[in-house]
Design an enzyme around this catalytic site. Structure first.
Site, mmCIF file in Angstrom:
data_model
loop_
_atom_site.group_PDB
_atom_site.id
_atom_site.type_symbol
_atom_site.label_atom_id
_atom_site.label_comp_id
_atom_site.label_asym_id
_atom_site.label_seq_id
_atom_site.Cartn_x
_atom_site.Cartn_y
_atom_site.Cartn_z
ATOM 1 N NE ARG A 1 -3.650 -2.188 2.552
ATOM 2 C CZ ARG A 1 -3.935 -2.993 3.553
ATOM 3 N NH1 ARG A 1 -3.311 -2.888 4.706
ATOM 4 N NH2 ARG A 1 -4.862 -3.921 3.423
ATOM 5 C CG PHE B 1 -10.832 -6.919 -6.143
ATOM 6 C CD1 PHE B 1 -11.866 -7.847 -6.184
ATOM 7 C CD2 PHE B 1 -10.158 -6.627 -7.320
ATOM 8 C CE1 PHE B 1 -12.201 -8.484 -7.386
ATOM 9 C CE2 PHE B 1 -10.482 -7.256 -8.518
ATOM 10 C CZ PHE B 1 -11.502 -8.189 -8.554
ATOM 11 C CG ASP C 1 -14.882 -5.026 -1.798
ATOM 12 O OD1 ASP C 1 -13.658 -5.264 -1.687
ATOM 13 O OD2 ASP C 1 -15.765 -5.868 -1.483
ATOM 14 C CB SER C 2 -18.806 -7.533 -4.565
ATOM 15 O OG SER C 2 -17.896 -8.354 -3.881
ATOM 16 C CG ASP D 1 -5.417 -6.884 -3.088
ATOM 17 O OD1 ASP D 1 -4.910 -7.992 -3.324
ATOM 18 O OD2 ASP D 1 -5.520 -6.409 -1.935
ATOM 19 C CB CYS E 1 -3.547 -13.477 -2.311
ATOM 20 S SG CYS E 1 -5.307 -13.599 -2.603
HETATM 21 N N1 SAH Z 1 -7.300 -4.492 -1.259
HETATM 22 C C1 SAH Z 1 -7.895 -4.837 0.007
HETATM 23 C C2 SAH Z 1 -8.025 -6.326 0.222
HETATM 24 C C3 SAH Z 1 -8.799 -7.046 -0.850
HETATM 25 S S1 SAH Z 1 -9.402 -8.592 -0.377
HETATM 26 C C4 SAH Z 1 -7.111 -4.191 1.139
HETATM 27 O O1 SAH Z 1 -6.090 -3.533 0.877
HETATM 28 O O2 SAH Z 1 -7.511 -4.331 2.287
HETATM 29 C C5 SAH Z 1 -10.479 -8.965 -1.684
HETATM 30 C C6 SAH Z 1 -11.753 -8.156 -1.720
HETATM 31 O O3 SAH Z 1 -12.428 -8.482 -2.928
HETATM 32 C C7 SAH Z 1 -12.758 -8.399 -0.616
HETATM 33 O O4 SAH Z 1 -13.037 -7.189 0.026
HETATM 34 C C8 SAH Z 1 -14.028 -8.920 -1.329
HETATM 35 O O5 SAH Z 1 -15.234 -8.388 -0.766
HETATM 36 C C9 SAH Z 1 -13.832 -8.383 -2.711
HETATM 37 N N2 SAH Z 1 -14.437 -9.130 -3.820
HETATM 38 C C10 SAH Z 1 -14.417 -10.444 -4.055
HETATM 39 N N3 SAH Z 1 -14.969 -10.721 -5.247
HETATM 40 C C11 SAH Z 1 -15.349 -9.527 -5.803
HETATM 41 C C12 SAH Z 1 -15.942 -9.135 -7.042
HETATM 42 N N4 SAH Z 1 -16.266 -10.035 -7.955
HETATM 43 N N5 SAH Z 1 -16.154 -7.831 -7.253
HETATM 44 C C13 SAH Z 1 -15.825 -6.907 -6.316
HETATM 45 N N6 SAH Z 1 -15.242 -7.214 -5.148
HETATM 46 C C14 SAH Z 1 -15.006 -8.509 -4.885
#
Ligand code: SAH
Length: 395
Positions: free
Chosen positions: A211, A227, A249-250, A299, A339
């Site tokens: 980050r 995400f 984010d979803s 991410d 990941c």
């Molecule tokens: N970048 C974040 C961590 C991401 S974890 C950080 O720095 O804290 C992955 C994330 O993807 C989760 O919050 C989950 O809710 C979201 N997610 C999973 N599938 C998704 C999709 N199809 N569209 C949008 N968000 C999604």
């Protein structure tokens, strides 16, 4: 102690101190150990090889702990490993800068199946093996002795518990129930964490350093954080003076917490647009609308839970990154992560190369990302390395 005999020809990984023995590598078990018991692994000639946790419900039937026959695996042994891991995190926990990190990372900290995350004065624990489950009273006691936490909460809702024949559980192990909001600080930025209800154990502290790196490019830039969860990349970019950040984010809960976190840090809410939506849909919509960004962060969650899922996952990563590249201004930056442990850096670069070809873009890899020091990779356990990323300049 019950002895487990290794099949002839299967010695190499054990001698190289890999901590897993698969059920197929076991010749026979001399007795009836209970799951989670410590047993002695011997070779076909009867010579000592290692001590480990036994579990006949798991594909990984033995999780090895110790290769020195003269060392006794007792409470003191587990207390020692806990103390070593906690001591190793001292450099990360800086007053007023960061008070959240992973204290114990399972096999990588020589404690197979134990994950402990620190959130200010609270601890979130995942217990993923029957062996660690049996040792929990002494592990909890040692954590209390070392850290005197306000609460220790069991967040073991991971599917891997089922592989060991363990029930999912969310319970208070010590102290009070953690409050609905625990405020933590990371890179000097404040976050509200909901330990009991949040994803994973509440926060993705494995992206702490990444980050900061992404944010170092963000001054004056238009950033798209895909995400976003509760805003890790969003908030670091705002702190570095981004012109605007769009966070997708979803999870509605994640987006609501992200908005709270923007306020908590007194950042300019006018610079932030939040979208609770599927990233793949939203990226296509941006494309239709002709919207472009200077920095795109991708991410996603783990697309490849195992090696057999890698082909399908690679196609999903390729498509996602192709879309991300198409939304960048000329010379813009794509910070993209995987990941999935099954996806190594070499394959990830190949996926990005395919994405570039499909997008009709030229891509330079200008930096590489990995997991931070509180998620160590043990030299005899490469499986512990799971987080990787590339910073790409896209033309
Ligand atoms: N970048 C974040 C961590 C991401 S974890 C950080 O720095 O804290 C992955 C994330 O993807 C989760 O919050 C989950 O809710 C979201 N997610 C999973 N599938 C998704 C999709 N199809 N569209 C949008 N968000 C999604």
């Amino acid at each position: 102690m019950i002895e487990v005999v290794l099949k002839k020809g299967k010695e190499k990984a054990v001698l190289h101190r890999h901590p897993w023995v698969f059920s197929g590598a076991i010749e026979n078990v001399k007795g009836k150990p209970a799951n989670g018991d410590v047993v002695k692994l011997i070779d076909a000639k009867g010579a000592f090889m290692a001590y480990g946790f036994y579990n006949d419900r798991s594909r990984v039937a033995l999780r090895l702990l110790e290769w020195d026959e003269t060392v006794e695996i007792n409470e003191q042994w587990f207390r020692g490993k806990v103390a070593d891991a906690v001591a190793g995190r001292g450099d990360i926990l800086l007053d007023g800068v960061t008070n959240t990190c992973r204290l114990i990372f399972s096999e990588s900290d020589y404690l197979p199946g134990l994950i402990v995350d620190k959130y200010a004065g609270h601890l979130a624990v995942q217990v993923l093996t029957s062996g660690i489950e049996k040792m929990m009273p002494c592990i909890i006691d040692e954590l209390q002795r070392l850290l005197n936490p306000e609460s220790i909460f069991d967040k073991s809702d991971a599917s891997s518990r089922n592989h060991e024949g363990l029930e999912t559980q969310n319970i208070v192990l010590a102290g009070n129930h953690p409050p609905e909001r625990v405020e933590v600080i990371e890179n000097g930025i404040r976050y509200n964490i909901n330990i009991a209800e949040g994803q994973k154990s509440g926060f993705y502290c494995d992206q702490r350093d990444n980050r900061k790196i992404v944010a170092s490019y963000a001054s004056g830039k238009k950033v798209l954080d895909c995400f976003s969860y509760t805003g890790g990349f969003t908030l670091n970019s705002l702190k570095s003076g981004a012109a605007s950040v769009t966070s997708v984010d979803s999870s509605v809960l994640a987006i609501d917490t992200l908005k709270e976190n923007v306020l908590l840090n007194n950042f300019d809410t006018g610079k932030v647009t939040t979208i609770a939506s599927d990233v793949n849909k939203q990226l296509r919509k941006f494309r239709e609308d002709g919207e472009l960004f200077d920095i795109v962060v991708l991410d996603p969650p783990k697309y490849a839970p195992s090696r057999s899922a890698l082909d399908k996952a690679s196609r999903a990563y390729k498509d996602l990154n192709r879309l991300g590249m198409l939304l960048l201004n000329k010379g813009g930056l794509l910070a993209t992560y995987s990941c999935s442990g099954a996806m190594n850096m070499e394959t990830f670069k190949q996926v990005l190369a395919w994405a570039a070809l499909d997008a009709g873009k030229q891509v330079q890899f200008i930096n590489q990302f990995c997991q931070p020091e509180d998620h160590p990779v043990r030299s005899s356990f490469p499986e512990g390395e799971y987080l990787k990323g590339l910073l790409c300049r896209v033309f």
